[in-house]
Design a protein around this motif. Structure first.
Motif, PDB file in Angstrom:
ATOM      1  N   LEU A 176     -10.584 -20.107   3.766  1.00 11.71           N
ATOM      2  CA  LEU A 176      -9.562 -19.404   4.555  1.00 11.71           C
ATOM      3  C   LEU A 176      -8.666 -18.644   3.668  1.00 11.71           C
ATOM      4  CD1 LEU A 176      -8.194 -22.193   7.157  1.00 11.71           C
ATOM      5  CD2 LEU A 176      -9.413 -20.247   7.643  1.00 11.71           C
ATOM      6  N   LEU A 177      -8.255 -19.263   2.381  1.00 11.01           N
ATOM      7  CA  LEU A 177      -7.340 -18.485   1.428  1.00 11.01           C
ATOM      8  C   LEU A 177      -8.147 -17.331   0.980  1.00 11.01           C
ATOM      9  CD1 LEU A 177      -4.925 -18.552  -0.351  1.00 11.01           C
ATOM     10  CD2 LEU A 177      -6.103 -19.730  -1.880  1.00 11.01           C
ATOM     11  N   GLY A 178      -9.553 -17.370   0.789  1.00 10.99           N
ATOM     12  CA  GLY A 178     -10.166 -16.313   0.371  1.00 10.99           C
ATOM     13  C   GLY A 178     -10.289 -15.146   1.280  1.00 10.99           C
ATOM     14  N   LEU A 179     -10.378 -15.374   2.540  1.00 13.59           N
ATOM     15  CA  LEU A 179     -10.488 -14.502   3.620  1.00 13.59           C
ATOM     16  C   LEU A 179      -9.188 -13.929   3.767  1.00 13.59           C
ATOM     17  CD1 LEU A 179     -12.760 -16.229   6.317  1.00 13.59           C
ATOM     18  CD2 LEU A 179     -13.255 -14.298   4.935  1.00 13.59           C
ATOM     19  N   TRP A 180      -8.051 -14.390   3.897  1.00 11.21           N
ATOM     20  CA  TRP A 180      -6.770 -14.047   3.846  1.00 11.21           C
ATOM     21  C   TRP A 180      -6.543 -13.215   2.796  1.00 11.21           C
ATOM     22  CZ3 TRP A 180      -2.145 -14.989   1.060  1.00 11.21           C
ATOM     23  CH2 TRP A 180      -0.916 -14.616   1.621  1.00 11.21           C
ATOM     24  N   VAL A 181      -6.532 -13.540   1.614  1.00 17.05           N
ATOM     25  CA  VAL A 181      -6.213 -12.746   0.365  1.00 17.05           C
ATOM     26  C   VAL A 181      -7.118 -11.429   0.460  1.00 17.05           C
ATOM     27  CG1 VAL A 181      -6.093 -12.528  -2.092  1.00 17.05           C
ATOM     28  CG2 VAL A 181      -5.402 -14.576  -1.208  1.00 17.05           C
ATOM     29  N   THR A 182      -8.342 -11.498   0.842  1.00 15.25           N
ATOM     30  CA  THR A 182      -9.273 -10.341   0.964  1.00 15.25           C
ATOM     31  C   THR A 182      -8.804  -9.351   1.921  1.00 15.25           C
ATOM     32  OG1 THR A 182     -11.118 -11.692   0.322  1.00 15.25           O
ATOM     33  CG2 THR A 182     -11.585  -9.527   1.377  1.00 15.25           C
ATOM     34  N   GLN A 183      -8.354  -9.821   3.034  1.00 15.93           N
ATOM     35  CA  GLN A 183      -7.952  -9.030   4.078  1.00 15.93           C
ATOM     36  C   GLN A 183      -6.515  -8.400   3.425  1.00 15.93           C
ATOM     37  OE1 GLN A 183      -9.105  -8.338   6.910  1.00 15.93           O
ATOM     38  NE2 GLN A 183      -7.489  -7.070   7.835  1.00 15.93           N
ATOM     39  N   VAL A 184      -5.668  -9.082   3.065  1.00 17.85           N
ATOM     40  CA  VAL A 184      -4.324  -8.245   2.538  1.00 17.85           C
ATOM     41  C   VAL A 184      -4.836  -7.332   1.418  1.00 17.85           C
ATOM     42  CG1 VAL A 184      -2.319  -8.905   1.300  1.00 17.85           C
ATOM     43  CG2 VAL A 184      -3.011 -10.419   3.126  1.00 17.85           C
ATOM     44  N   ALA A 185      -5.546  -7.609   0.435  1.00 18.92           N
ATOM     45  CA  ALA A 185      -5.975  -6.840  -0.431  1.00 18.92           C
ATOM     46  C   ALA A 185      -6.512  -5.466   0.015  1.00 18.92           C
ATOM     47  CB  ALA A 185      -6.855  -7.366  -1.623  1.00 18.92           C
ATOM     48  N   GLU A 186      -7.572  -5.403   1.172  1.00 16.15           N
ATOM     49  CA  GLU A 186      -8.207  -4.574   1.449  1.00 16.15           C
ATOM     50  C   GLU A 186      -7.294  -3.665   2.373  1.00 16.15           C
ATOM     51  OE1 GLU A 186     -11.380  -5.879   3.772  1.00 16.15           O
ATOM     52  OE2 GLU A 186     -12.659  -6.124   2.218  1.00 16.15           O
ATOM     53  N   GLN A 187      -6.135  -4.405   3.045  1.00 21.04           N
ATOM     54  CA  GLN A 187      -5.242  -3.475   3.621  1.00 21.04           C
ATOM     55  C   GLN A 187      -4.307  -2.681   2.584  1.00 21.04           C
ATOM     56  OE1 GLN A 187      -3.107  -6.157   6.179  1.00 21.04           O
ATOM     57  NE2 GLN A 187      -4.550  -6.186   7.694  1.00 21.04           N
ATOM     58  N   SER A 188      -4.069  -3.367   1.567  1.00 21.39           N
ATOM     59  CA  SER A 188      -3.276  -2.875   0.343  1.00 21.39           C
ATOM     60  C   SER A 188      -4.092  -1.380   0.082  1.00 21.39           C
ATOM     61  CB  SER A 188      -3.064  -3.690  -0.735  1.00 21.39           C
ATOM     62  OG  SER A 188      -2.316  -4.679  -0.061  1.00 21.39           O
ATOM     63  N   GLU A 189      -5.314  -1.860  -0.326  1.00 24.21           N
ATOM     64  CA  GLU A 189      -6.302  -0.679  -0.883  1.00 24.21           C
ATOM     65  C   GLU A 189      -6.227   0.642   0.229  1.00 24.21           C
ATOM     66  OE1 GLU A 189      -9.968  -1.985  -1.770  1.00 24.21           O
ATOM     67  OE2 GLU A 189      -9.416  -3.043  -3.514  1.00 24.21           O
ATOM     68  N   ASP A 190      -6.370   0.164   1.429  1.00 24.20           N
ATOM     69  CA  ASP A 190      -6.540   1.497   2.584  1.00 24.20           C
ATOM     70  C   ASP A 190      -5.045   1.935   2.454  1.00 24.20           C
ATOM     71  OD1 ASP A 190      -8.937   0.604   3.005  1.00 24.20           O
ATOM     72  OD2 ASP A 190      -8.517  -0.730   4.690  1.00 24.20           O
ATOM     73  N   ARG A 191      -4.089   1.227   2.387  1.00 22.93           N
ATOM     74  CA  ARG A 191      -2.738   1.991   2.462  1.00 22.93           C
ATOM     75  C   ARG A 191      -2.527   2.795   1.274  1.00 22.93           C
ATOM     76  NH1 ARG A 191      -0.983  -2.800   4.739  1.00 22.93           N
ATOM     77  NH2 ARG A 191      -0.325  -3.727   2.764  1.00 22.93           N
ATOM     78  N   ALA A 192      -3.050   2.526   0.136  1.00 21.31           N
ATOM     79  CA  ALA A 192      -3.120   3.237  -1.109  1.00 21.31           C
ATOM     80  C   ALA A 192      -4.011   4.452  -1.169  1.00 21.31           C
ATOM     81  CB  ALA A 192      -3.328   2.303  -2.442  1.00 21.31           C
ATOM     82  N   ASP A 193      -5.070   4.366  -0.503  1.00 21.29           N
ATOM     83  CA  ASP A 193      -5.834   5.477  -0.015  1.00 21.29           C
ATOM     84  C   ASP A 193      -5.042   6.511   0.649  1.00 21.29           C
ATOM     85  OD1 ASP A 193      -7.721   4.559  -1.748  1.00 21.29           O
ATOM     86  OD2 ASP A 193      -9.095   3.667   0.026  1.00 21.29           O
ATOM     87  N   LEU A 194      -4.645   5.982   1.874  1.00 21.18           N
ATOM     88  CA  LEU A 194      -3.661   6.842   2.652  1.00 21.18           C
ATOM     89  C   LEU A 194      -2.592   7.691   2.011  1.00 21.18           C
ATOM     90  CD1 LEU A 194      -3.223   8.067   5.601  1.00 21.18           C
ATOM     91  CD2 LEU A 194      -1.924   5.876   6.161  1.00 21.18           C
ATOM     92  N   ILE A 195      -1.933   6.876   1.224  1.00 18.12           N
ATOM     93  CA  ILE A 195      -0.766   7.622   0.665  1.00 18.12           C
ATOM     94  C   ILE A 195      -1.451   8.584  -0.295  1.00 18.12           C
ATOM     95  CG2 ILE A 195       0.963   7.004  -1.024  1.00 18.12           C
ATOM     96  CD1 ILE A 195       1.351   4.196   0.061  1.00 18.12           C
ATOM     97  N   ALA A 196      -2.310   8.224  -1.115  1.00 21.22           N
ATOM     98  CA  ALA A 196      -2.840   9.349  -2.040  1.00 21.22           C
ATOM     99  C   ALA A 196      -3.402  10.721  -1.181  1.00 21.22           C
ATOM    100  CB  ALA A 196      -4.226   8.611  -2.845  1.00 21.22           C
ATOM    101  N   ARG A 197      -4.108  10.301   0.115  1.00 24.86           N
ATOM    102  CA  ARG A 197      -4.388  11.449   0.706  1.00 24.86           C
ATOM    103  C   ARG A 197      -3.055  12.276   1.381  1.00 24.86           C
ATOM    104  NH1 ARG A 197      -8.466   7.634   2.542  1.00 24.86           N
ATOM    105  NH2 ARG A 197      -7.159   7.495   4.533  1.00 24.86           N
ATOM    106  N   LEU A 198      -2.231  11.485   1.902  1.00 29.79           N
ATOM    107  CA  LEU A 198      -0.914  12.086   2.277  1.00 29.79           C
ATOM    108  C   LEU A 198      -0.361  12.975   1.011  1.00 29.79           C
ATOM    109  CD1 LEU A 198       0.711   9.505   4.292  1.00 29.79           C
ATOM    110  CD2 LEU A 198      -0.543  11.552   5.234  1.00 29.79           C
ATOM    111  N   GLU A 199      -0.372  12.461   0.025  1.00 31.02           N
ATOM    112  CA  GLU A 199       0.390  13.096  -1.388  1.00 31.02           C
ATOM    113  C   GLU A 199      -0.514  14.372  -1.551  1.00 31.02           C
ATOM    114  OE1 GLU A 199       0.305  10.273  -4.382  1.00 31.02           O
ATOM    115  OE2 GLU A 199       1.958   9.177  -3.678  1.00 31.02           O
ATOM    116  N   ALA A 200      -1.907  14.215  -1.474  1.00 37.17           N
ATOM    117  CA  ALA A 200      -2.957  15.474  -1.791  1.00 37.17           C
ATOM    118  C   ALA A 200      -2.528  16.365  -0.703  1.00 37.17           C
ATOM    119  CB  ALA A 200      -4.117  14.870  -1.780  1.00 37.17           C
ATOM    120  N   ALA A 201      -2.478  16.050   0.507  1.00 40.53           N
ATOM    121  CA  ALA A 201      -2.303  16.873   1.737  1.00 40.53           C
ATOM    122  C   ALA A 201      -0.871  17.617   1.664  1.00 40.53           C
ATOM    123  CB  ALA A 201      -2.433  16.128   2.834  1.00 40.53           C
TER     124      ALA A 201
END
Length: 448
Positions: A176-201
């Motif tokens: 449970l802890l591994g799945l939760w932390v993985t989900q949170v970290a992946e969402q953080s990565e997705d947000r970081a990618d989105l922010i990077a794309r928005l900044e580039a745009a």
């Protein structure tokens, strides 16, 4: 813990490896390097704590030595395989290291139950190196069965039910802890990618707007120069040629008059140049009304060309348009361009320049109308518009107006510029008649 559960392999996320923005790659690479150093420190510290616990328990020397040897083997495997997998993102290396980690952990617990402390390291590294969630859950399950199965065999006094309950609790907590932390970290990565794309745009959009602004400003300056300085220089050249011809004929007085006009035109051009540099309104409109500017324009045109100009501009009374400065600039430039075309192409003897209130009777909108009519050679149906007329159309359309160019029945050319005005911008109802009002409120200027 890390976010490798849905990534292709351990190491930096695949999205980072394929990103084209070099600055983003650099920042994410720096972050990954710092994170890996943190995992190194945690691993070495956990192994050191486990080794100290084995030594403190005071078990058999052979068992302690074997346990320490397995720990050393685990550290060496991490340095040679695990860390390479983390840096390179190799899935086979990651799975190979996890296999060694599971076997070593089960062996340590089999030798000494106190080695269960190593589970804190093992569970976290399983989620760090697992390529997917399923593999992470499977390896955690295998490790838990192996470790607590070894405890059932080596510590039966603890009770099988108690050990199984502890194992189930440990497995549930780890998964449970591994799945939760993985989900949170992946969402953080997705947000970081989105922010990077928005900044580039945003950066691309800013560059695009800047380029469009530069192009628009260049076009505006080119049109301004064409409507002012270029026409002024044309006048100077023609006046100088006429003055030279007068001198050859011995008409010094007429040549002097031409040279005086050359000087005045040059001064006007200088004033226009300074106004362009300072981004002010046209020099002809500074400190004067549009009617006065048109009057000076008509007078100078008569002097330079000898073509009679009939100027019809309402000054007071009904139908007098009240214009904004921008509208006055458009109308003055249009009048300058129309007269310039008369000078160069029409071979006319008479020009009528009329300003009046006007609009669209269909919808009752107010407007202003500038009409320039000459009695020259007219315009051929197949004639192509030059840069001056195209610039006039662009300038008028930017103000919401229209330009109509055509011939007249008696011969010649008519140019009509119509611009809209907000309601209430005339002193009285607008008139669309081409003839001047009968109340004597027009100012007509003809050649002396």
């Amino acid at each position: 813990m890390t976010t490798k559960s849905t990534r292709s392999a351990a190491g930096p996320p695949a999205a980072d490896r394929h990103r084209s923005a070099r600055t983003v790659l650099s920042e994410r690479a720096d972050f990954w390097a710092r994170s890996l150093r943190g995992w190194d420190l945690a691993f070495y510290l956990g192994c050191a704590i486990a080794a100290c616990a084995m030594l403190v328990t005071g078990g058999l020397v052979a068992a302690v030595a074997l346990s320490i040897g397995i720990l050393v083997l685990l550290v060496v495997t991490y340095l040679t395989i695990g860390r390479r997998a983390a840096v390179s993102g190799s899935e086979p290396l990651a799975l190979a290291y996890l296999a060694v980690l599971v076997v070593a952990t089960v062996a340590l617990v089999w030798i000494d139950p106190v080695s269960t402390i190593i589970l804190f390291i093992a569970y976290s590294q399983i989620w760090f190196f697992s390529p997917s969630r399923r593999i992470g859950v499977a390896i955690c399950t295998v490790l838990t069965i192996g470790v607590f199965g070894a405890l059932v065999v080596t510590s039966p006094e603890e009770g099988v039910a108690n050990i199984v309950a502890q194992g189930a609790l440990a497995l549930a907590f780890a998964v449970l802890l591994g799945l939760w932390v993985t989900q949170v970290a992946e969402q953080s990565e997705d947000r970081a990618d989105l922010i990077a794309r928005l900044e580039a745009a945003q950066e691309e959009l800013g560059l695009s707007h800047h380029a469009a602004g530069v192009a628009a400003e260049r076009e505006r300056m080119a049109q301004e120069i064409h409507d002012t300085l270029a026409q002024g220089f044309t006048s100077i050249v023609m006046l100088a040629q006429t003055a030279s011809a007068d001198l050859h004929r011995g008409e010094a007085e007429r040549a002097a008059e031409r040279m005086a006009l050359v000087e005045q035109t040059a001064r006007d051009n200088l004033a226009e140049a300074r106004a362009l540099v300072a981004a002010f309104v046209p020099a002809g409109l500074q400190g004067s009304t549009l009617g006065e500017a048109l009057e000076r324009l008509a007078g100078r045109f008569e002097q330079e060309t000898g073509v009679r100009v009939e100027l019809i501009v309402p000054t007071t009374g009904p139908g007098v348009p009240v214009l904004t400065r921008d509208t006055e600039v458009v109308l003055l430039r249009a009048a300058q361009e129309a007269l310039s075309n008369v000078r160069r192409h029409a071979a006319a003897q008479h020009v009528r320049l009329m300003l009046s209130a006007g609009g669209d009777p269909a919808d009752g909108t107010a407007g202003v109308r500038l009409e320039v009519v000459d009695d020259g050679s007219g315009i051929a149906p197949s004639a192509q518009e030059g840069i001056g007329l195209r610039g006039m159309r662009a300038r008028v359309r930017s103000g919401g107006g229209e330009v109509a160019v055509g011939g007249v029945a008696e011969g010649g050319t008519r140019v009509v510029v119509t611009l809209p005005m907000p309601d209430g911008d005339t002193t009285d109802s607008a008139t669309t008649d081409s003839d001047p009002p009968d109340d004597g409120t027009t100012d007509q200027e003809t050649a002396p």
